[in-house]
Enzyme design. Sequence first.
Site, mmCIF file in Angstrom:
data_model
loop_
_atom_site.group_PDB
_atom_site.id
_atom_site.type_symbol
_atom_site.label_atom_id
_atom_site.label_comp_id
_atom_site.label_asym_id
_atom_site.label_seq_id
_atom_site.Cartn_x
_atom_site.Cartn_y
_atom_site.Cartn_z
ATOM 1 C CG ASP A 1 -1.905 -1.141 1.199
ATOM 2 O OD1 ASP A 1 -2.313 -1.549 0.105
ATOM 3 O OD2 ASP A 1 -2.230 -1.648 2.288
ATOM 4 C CD GLN B 1 0.676 -8.840 -2.669
ATOM 5 O OE1 GLN B 1 1.283 -9.398 -3.553
ATOM 6 N NE2 GLN B 1 -0.604 -8.540 -2.778
ATOM 7 C CE LYS C 1 2.411 -2.461 -4.335
ATOM 8 N NZ LYS C 1 2.097 -2.049 -2.951
ATOM 9 N N GLY D 1 -4.568 -4.270 -3.707
ATOM 10 C CA GLY D 1 -5.560 -3.235 -3.987
ATOM 11 C C GLY D 1 -4.795 -1.981 -4.376
ATOM 12 C CG HIS D 2 -2.235 -1.907 -6.968
ATOM 13 N ND1 HIS D 2 -1.460 -2.540 -7.891
ATOM 14 C CD2 HIS D 2 -1.889 -2.452 -5.779
ATOM 15 C CE1 HIS D 2 -0.677 -3.425 -7.291
ATOM 16 N NE2 HIS D 2 -0.925 -3.407 -6.001
HETATM 17 P P1 GDP Z 1 -0.659 0.353 -3.568
HETATM 18 O O1 GDP Z 1 -1.298 -0.891 -3.055
HETATM 19 O O2 GDP Z 1 0.801 0.407 -3.308
HETATM 20 O O3 GDP Z 1 -0.985 0.638 -5.012
HETATM 21 O O4 GDP Z 1 -1.287 1.552 -2.709
HETATM 22 P P2 GDP Z 1 -2.850 1.765 -2.374
HETATM 23 O O5 GDP Z 1 -3.512 2.228 -3.604
HETATM 24 O O6 GDP Z 1 -3.400 0.571 -1.688
HETATM 25 O O7 GDP Z 1 -2.766 2.893 -1.265
HETATM 26 C C1 GDP Z 1 -2.233 4.155 -1.525
HETATM 27 C C2 GDP Z 1 -3.339 5.212 -1.313
HETATM 28 O O8 GDP Z 1 -2.756 6.490 -1.175
HETATM 29 C C3 GDP Z 1 -4.315 5.327 -2.476
HETATM 30 O O9 GDP Z 1 -5.578 5.639 -1.965
HETATM 31 C C4 GDP Z 1 -3.755 6.501 -3.293
HETATM 32 O O10 GDP Z 1 -4.767 7.197 -4.031
HETATM 33 C C5 GDP Z 1 -3.220 7.375 -2.196
HETATM 34 N N1 GDP Z 1 -2.033 8.171 -2.551
HETATM 35 C C6 GDP Z 1 -1.009 7.847 -3.388
HETATM 36 N N2 GDP Z 1 -0.060 8.803 -3.353
HETATM 37 C C7 GDP Z 1 -0.479 9.744 -2.485
HETATM 38 C C8 GDP Z 1 0.092 10.961 -1.988
HETATM 39 O O11 GDP Z 1 1.194 11.358 -2.334
HETATM 40 N N3 GDP Z 1 -0.634 11.663 -1.070
HETATM 41 C C9 GDP Z 1 -1.857 11.241 -0.639
HETATM 42 N N4 GDP Z 1 -2.485 11.994 0.261
HETATM 43 N N5 GDP Z 1 -2.419 10.102 -1.068
HETATM 44 C C10 GDP Z 1 -1.731 9.353 -1.977
HETATM 45 P P1 IMO Z 2 -0.930 -4.118 -2.205
HETATM 46 O O1 IMO Z 2 -0.511 -4.642 -3.565
HETATM 47 C C1 IMO Z 2 -0.955 -4.590 2.116
HETATM 48 C C2 IMO Z 2 -0.971 -8.687 3.696
HETATM 49 C C3 IMO Z 2 -2.237 -9.098 4.421
HETATM 50 C C4 IMO Z 2 -1.651 -10.080 5.431
HETATM 51 C C5 IMO Z 2 -0.543 -10.762 4.625
HETATM 52 C C6 IMO Z 2 -0.956 -12.107 4.028
HETATM 53 O O2 IMO Z 2 -2.208 -3.382 -2.213
HETATM 54 O O3 IMO Z 2 0.212 -3.369 -1.587
HETATM 55 P P2 IMO Z 2 -2.492 -12.800 1.984
HETATM 56 O O4 IMO Z 2 -3.953 -12.556 1.726
HETATM 57 O O5 IMO Z 2 -1.583 -12.237 0.938
HETATM 58 O O6 IMO Z 2 -2.180 -14.226 2.275
HETATM 59 O O7 IMO Z 2 -2.192 -11.990 3.354
HETATM 60 O O8 IMO Z 2 -0.203 -9.869 3.590
HETATM 61 N N1 IMO Z 2 -1.188 -8.170 2.320
HETATM 62 C C7 IMO Z 2 -1.142 -6.873 1.991
HETATM 63 N N2 IMO Z 2 -0.982 -5.771 2.768
HETATM 64 N N3 IMO Z 2 -1.065 -4.466 0.785
HETATM 65 C C8 IMO Z 2 -1.210 -5.549 -0.007
HETATM 66 O O9 IMO Z 2 -1.222 -5.463 -1.357
HETATM 67 C C9 IMO Z 2 -1.292 -6.821 0.590
HETATM 68 N N4 IMO Z 2 -1.450 -8.078 0.124
HETATM 69 C C10 IMO Z 2 -1.367 -8.885 1.191
HETATM 70 O O10 IMO Z 2 -2.854 -8.010 5.049
HETATM 71 O O11 IMO Z 2 -1.026 -9.378 6.473
HETATM 72 MG MG MG Z 3 -2.878 -1.510 -1.814
#
Ligand code: GDP
Ligand code: IMO
Ligand code: MG
Length: 430
Positions: free
Chosen positions: A14, A189, A17, A41-42
């Site tokens: 999270d 991840q 990416k 979840g991206h």
């Molecule tokens: P990922 O799993 O690495 O793709 O990250 P996620 O999408 O799960 O979580 C990142 C969250 O932060 C998302 O809701 C993005 O829209 C948000 N985000 C990304 N970059 C920034 C930033 O620079 N500032 C803020 N406030 N939010 C951001």
């Molecule tokens: P993105 O791509 C954050 C964590 C779960 C749990 C562990 C194992 O959005 O960064 P699993 O279901 O993979 O067997 O769970 O890994 N986990 C993540 N945490 N971002 C993710 O993906 C994750 N994918 C798995 O919360 O701790």
């Molecule tokens: Mg994510």
Amino acid sequence: MTQTIIVVGGQWGDEGKGKIVDFLAEKADVVVRYAGGNNAGHTVVVGEKKFKFHLIPSGIVHQKLNVIANGTVVDPEVLVSEIDNLERMGFKIDESKLVISSNAHTILPKHKEEDNPQKSEQAKKIGTTGRGIGPCYRDKIARTGMRISEFVKADSEIATRLRPLVKDTCFIINKAIDEGKRVLFEGAQGTLLDIDHGTYPFVTSSNPTAGGALTGSGVGPTKIDSVIGIFKAYTTRVGAGPFPTELGSEEQTNAEGRWEDIAANYEKALEEALGKANEGDEYYQGKYMRLKGVEYGTTTGRPRRTGWFDGVAARYSVMINGMSAMAIMKLDVLGGLRKIKICTAYEVDGEVTENFVLNTEKLWKVKPIYEEMPGWEEDISGAKSYEDLPEEAQNYLKRIEEIANAKIAIVSVGPRRDQTIILDEKPLFD
Ligand code: GDP
Ligand code: IMO
Ligand code: MG
């Protein structure tokens, strides 16, 4: 010249990416998801629209060729519903836009049943996303799994829909590289969730690290020009496991509830958290990051645990992935905090170490050693260049570079594409 880039999560997932993949995908020809499944979840924000991807690479917004490569695990129902959603939004999805590796493994109903944190002690202990990821990878390694090439032989509606998209994708990716096309590898991840290099057993069941991009797609190491590590300006973790720089405890975070539980009271809660954070209350410092950064899981809605930037873990992550440069995300979230801490070393069993602690039992006991830096009051979400950032924010970034032992190429100050500051073009696409 930079023709191929791996985007890898530097922390516990999270990191943002999705945003960076979307940003870089503009100049890419092919975007490849190489590991994990719909545990990811991206979130990608384009103008007023917000897209959430679990399996389909975030490059789909640009209508490039997107590959779900052999290192992934695919839940066919989830994939079809993601395709349906995109088509409803007006994207056309066919084999010129999306292909799935014949060698990717299939998440079957039995895998999901086994991975239910409400029913399974093991899933609950790790805090899995409950998507069947672990059991599916286990069957792959035990050589009892089902490849997607097998799955689509069935006479079902879903199999019929996915069949035209299933290809031997290693040839497609390597041909694209040979033809001089730009290929972007999208990690899911993060490094500390890696089955080999992460905080085992509190990890996922694949290799999100840069090495996983190679085995996960069938591309050799000599073909990779750049590895960009994505980090938040602080740290989050969702699910169980050790987290040295955590502010407050996992129990406190979970007790706050999900986003729906706090949304109505958001502004008031944010103001309260900032006040208490600046009085020095650690739990509220973490809560402020959670609220301001909207740190709630994209996949499960769970509140994310929060903490200070862990320079020790970052340095380890830079090393494990051979990162060319870092992207520092969500710097805007720290605005308002009068003091910011950064972890420079660990104390464990009375000894100080600058190395990440690989023994998970020991990692639980680590005491972070912090350096304190002055924060900034300004809202930086409109900053367009490094010079626009307050001096305190610039100094914080410089210190991250020194401690993590890598240069910063990108700074992100908000979720939108235009909230991205480029410090160094070299490791990015020309
Ligand atoms: P990922 O799993 O690495 O793709 O990250 P996620 O999408 O799960 O979580 C990142 C969250 O932060 C998302 O809701 C993005 O829209 C948000 N985000 C990304 N970059 C920034 C930033 O620079 N500032 C803020 N406030 N939010 C951001
Ligand atoms: P993105 O791509 C954050 C964590 C779960 C749990 C562990 C194992 O959005 O960064 P699993 O279901 O993979 O067997 O769970 O890994 N986990 C993540 N945490 N971002 C993710 O993906 C994750 N994918 C798995 O919360 O701790
Ligand atoms: Mg994510």
